[in-house]
Scaffold this active site. Structure first.
Site, PDB file in Angstrom:
ATOM      1  N   LYS A 183       4.348   6.389  -0.606  1.00  9.70           N
ATOM      2  CA  LYS A 183       2.944   6.169  -0.233  1.00  9.70           C
ATOM      3  C   LYS A 183       2.633   6.885   1.074  1.00  9.70           C
ATOM      4  O   LYS A 183       1.580   7.513   1.217  1.00  9.70           O
ATOM      5  CB  LYS A 183       2.595   4.683  -0.147  1.00  9.70           C
ATOM      6  N   ARG A 206      -4.195  11.666  -3.071  1.00  7.20           N
ATOM      7  CA  ARG A 206      -4.121  10.203  -2.978  1.00  7.20           C
ATOM      8  C   ARG A 206      -4.583   9.539  -4.283  1.00  7.20           C
ATOM      9  O   ARG A 206      -4.225   8.410  -4.578  1.00  7.20           O
ATOM     10  CB  ARG A 206      -4.957   9.698  -1.796  1.00  7.20           C
ATOM     11  N   HIS A 232      -8.683  -1.860 -13.211  1.00  3.58           N
ATOM     12  CA  HIS A 232      -9.848  -2.432 -12.522  1.00  3.58           C
ATOM     13  C   HIS A 232     -10.886  -2.913 -13.529  1.00  3.58           C
ATOM     14  O   HIS A 232     -11.516  -3.954 -13.325  1.00  3.58           O
ATOM     15  CB  HIS A 232     -10.489  -1.387 -11.593  1.00  3.58           C
ATOM     16  N   ASN A 259      -3.823   5.940  -8.065  1.00  5.25           N
ATOM     17  CA  ASN A 259      -4.685   5.175  -8.972  1.00  5.25           C
ATOM     18  C   ASN A 259      -4.245   5.245 -10.429  1.00  5.25           C
ATOM     19  O   ASN A 259      -4.992   4.840 -11.316  1.00  5.25           O
ATOM     20  CB  ASN A 259      -6.131   5.664  -8.854  1.00  5.25           C
ATOM     21  N   GLU A 304       3.360  -2.213  -9.360  1.00  4.62           N
ATOM     22  CA  GLU A 304       3.094  -1.124  -8.412  1.00  4.62           C
ATOM     23  C   GLU A 304       4.374  -0.346  -8.123  1.00  4.62           C
ATOM     24  O   GLU A 304       4.356   0.873  -7.961  1.00  4.62           O
ATOM     25  CB  GLU A 304       2.521  -1.656  -7.090  1.00  4.62           C
ATOM     26  N   HIS A 323      -3.649  -8.522 -10.328  1.00  7.85           N
ATOM     27  CA  HIS A 323      -3.823  -7.070 -10.253  1.00  7.85           C
ATOM     28  C   HIS A 323      -2.673  -6.307 -10.929  1.00  7.85           C
ATOM     29  O   HIS A 323      -2.891  -5.400 -11.728  1.00  7.85           O
ATOM     30  CB  HIS A 323      -3.958  -6.643  -8.790  1.00  7.85           C
ATOM     31  N   ARG A 326     -14.723  -3.044  18.992  1.00  3.99           N
ATOM     32  CA  ARG A 326     -14.605  -1.659  18.499  1.00  3.99           C
ATOM     33  C   ARG A 326     -13.162  -1.238  18.239  1.00  3.99           C
ATOM     34  O   ARG A 326     -12.834  -0.053  18.275  1.00  3.99           O
ATOM     35  CB  ARG A 326     -15.257  -0.668  19.459  1.00  3.99           C
ATOM     36  N   GLU A 354      -8.430  10.157   1.038  1.00  2.00           N
ATOM     37  CA  GLU A 354      -8.631  10.118  -0.411  1.00  2.00           C
ATOM     38  C   GLU A 354      -9.599  11.174  -0.950  1.00  2.00           C
ATOM     39  O   GLU A 354     -10.645  10.858  -1.509  1.00  2.00           O
ATOM     40  CB  GLU A 354      -9.101   8.725  -0.845  1.00  2.00           C
ATOM     41  N   HIS A 378      -5.180   2.560 -12.845  1.00  2.55           N
ATOM     42  CA  HIS A 378      -6.101   1.678 -12.137  1.00  2.55           C
ATOM     43  C   HIS A 378      -7.531   1.693 -12.663  1.00  2.55           C
ATOM     44  O   HIS A 378      -8.249   0.713 -12.493  1.00  2.55           O
ATOM     45  CB  HIS A 378      -6.091   1.980 -10.635  1.00  2.55           C
ATOM     46  N   LYS A 389      -6.021   1.409   4.721  1.00  2.00           N
ATOM     47  CA  LYS A 389      -7.300   0.945   4.170  1.00  2.00           C
ATOM     48  C   LYS A 389      -7.417  -0.537   4.439  1.00  2.00           C
ATOM     49  O   LYS A 389      -6.558  -1.323   4.065  1.00  2.00           O
ATOM     50  CB  LYS A 389      -7.331   1.149   2.658  1.00  2.00           C
TER      51      LYS A 389
END
Ligand code: NAD
Ligand code: ZN
Length: 362
Positions: A227, A241, A252, A245, A185, A265, A121, A237, A248, A143
């Protein structure tokens, strides 16, 4: 050494950026009062360079480490690899106070972070990112997760590390294409948030492409700061946030229609940011000079700037973008730039507009 604080109440932590930092990992972990046992999770490209050294510094500070090496590449971010990691942790008898060191790029960071978030946990977790992308992006913000066959990052958690150690020297062994991809980035942070950073990148690009420690230190630190600032305002998000993107949605989509094989990427979001800049000029008046500067910087960095799509690819791209989890209610929503350093999220873009733009090859 530069230090960036990520202020998140009792889960606050520091990002340390500098040269020769791996040597201090053991002492840093001791300072955090982590348990005696730990597991270093790394991949088959990174471990041969750095794992022995890292484990030695941990041992010097009194820690017992096990090494778990996963295959290099995106495929390792899977439930299968996750299961082998849990089994290894059990074999090495890691317990509640034990911790995990993620030594590698974003793949290792996301995987090892999710292992840490879920084993018993949740146990402690230290990030040692070794790609430019991981240092400026994936290691900051908490994340973590793995992919499913159905899509990327579909299983995950928000789980903050106790410390992020960015040793700039580790970037020296990074393949050129990976390094340049990370620059996409870095440039993004300038566009979305910081005109001065953008100017500095224009000015210092030659030094940066040579991976000079001095410029890298200040640039990586500034990106982490941005960031951290954004994540602090919006940890889960729901709002600001989304600015991260920029480029993106299209990026993506490009990754998806090429089955994650053609573009790295950073390459995909380089193209995505250029399309987003064009949309910005058309829809919210991004000055054409700003759009030109953006295109020029990506080009100088060695990133792809030309997107030529056949009709069929265009429709697949649009379909893929509608499937992206950041699209809500069937409407395409974009982060657009008013000028360099100032972006806004939530602009809905008519599909026809986008289609027309994509049909003029850039
Ligand atoms: N968690 C987040 O917020 C977040 C944000 C952005 C991206 N990501 C994730 O990050 C992943 C991509 O990360 P990445 O670009 O770092 O890819 P990666 O971890 O696959 O690393 C790229 C390649 O470089 C190798 N490598 C790493 N460091 C090296 C070094 N110092 N020397 C030599 N080789 C080295 C790796 O083995 C790999 O082959 C994706 O899975 C993406 O989903 C997560
Ligand atoms: Zn990205």
């Amino acid at each position: 050494v530069r230090v960036v604080n990520v202020p998140l109440g009792h889960r606050s932590y520091e990002i340390k950026i500098g040269s020769d930092l791996l040597a201090s990992l053991g002492n840093e972990c001791a300072r955090l009062k982590l348990g005696k046992r730990c597991a270093v999770i790394s991949d088959t490209n990174v471990a041969p360079h750095y794992a022995t050294f890292v484990r030695r510094t941990l041992a010097k500070a009194g820690f017992e480490s096990a090494l778990i090496t996963v295959p290099a590449g995106e495929k390792a971010k899977s439930l299968k690899t996750l299961a082998t990691c849990y089994d290894q942790l059990a074999v090495h008898r890691l317990e509640r106070k034990s911790f995990i060191v993620a030594l590698g790029g974003g793949v290792v960071g996301d995987l090892a972070g999710f292992v840490a978030a879920t084993y018993l946990r949740g146990i402690g977790f230290v990030q040692v990112p070794t790609t430019l992308l991981a240092q400026v992006d994936s290691s900051v913000g908490g994340k973590v997760g793995v992919n499913l066959k159905a899509g990327k990052n579909l299983v995950g958690a928000f789980y903050q590390p106790r410390l992020v150690l960015c040793d700039l020297d580790t970037l020296k062994t990074l393949p050129e294409r990976e390094y340049v991809s990370g620059l996409a980035e870095v440039i993004k942070y300038g566009i979305i948030y910081d005109a001065a950073l953008f100017g500095k990148l224009e000015h210092s690009l030659p030094e940066l492409t040579k991976r000079r420690t001095k410029i890298l230190g200040s640039v990586v630190a500034r990106c982490c700061e941005i960031k951290a600032e954004i994540v602090h305002q919006d940890e889960t998000e729901s709002g600001v946030r989304a600015l991260l993107n920029f480029g993106h949605t299209i990026g993506h989509g490009l990754e998806a229609i090429s089955n994650y094989g053609k573009y790295l990427h950073g390459e995909a979001i380089s193209l995505g940011q250029l399309v987003a800049a064009k949309l910005s000029s058309r829809l919210i008046g991004l000055p054409t000079d700003d759009a030109r500067r953006i295109a020029r910087l990506f080009e100088r960095a060695g990133l792809p700037t030309r997107l030529k799509l056949k009709g069929s690819e265009r429709s697949r791209l649009l379909a893929a973008m509608r499937l992206d989890k950041k699209v809500s209610g069937g409407e395409l929503r974009f982060v657009l730039a008013r000028r360099i350093g100032k972006t806004e999220f939530g602009h809905s873009v008519p599909a026809a507009e986008l289609e027309e733009l994509l049909s003029q090859s850039t």
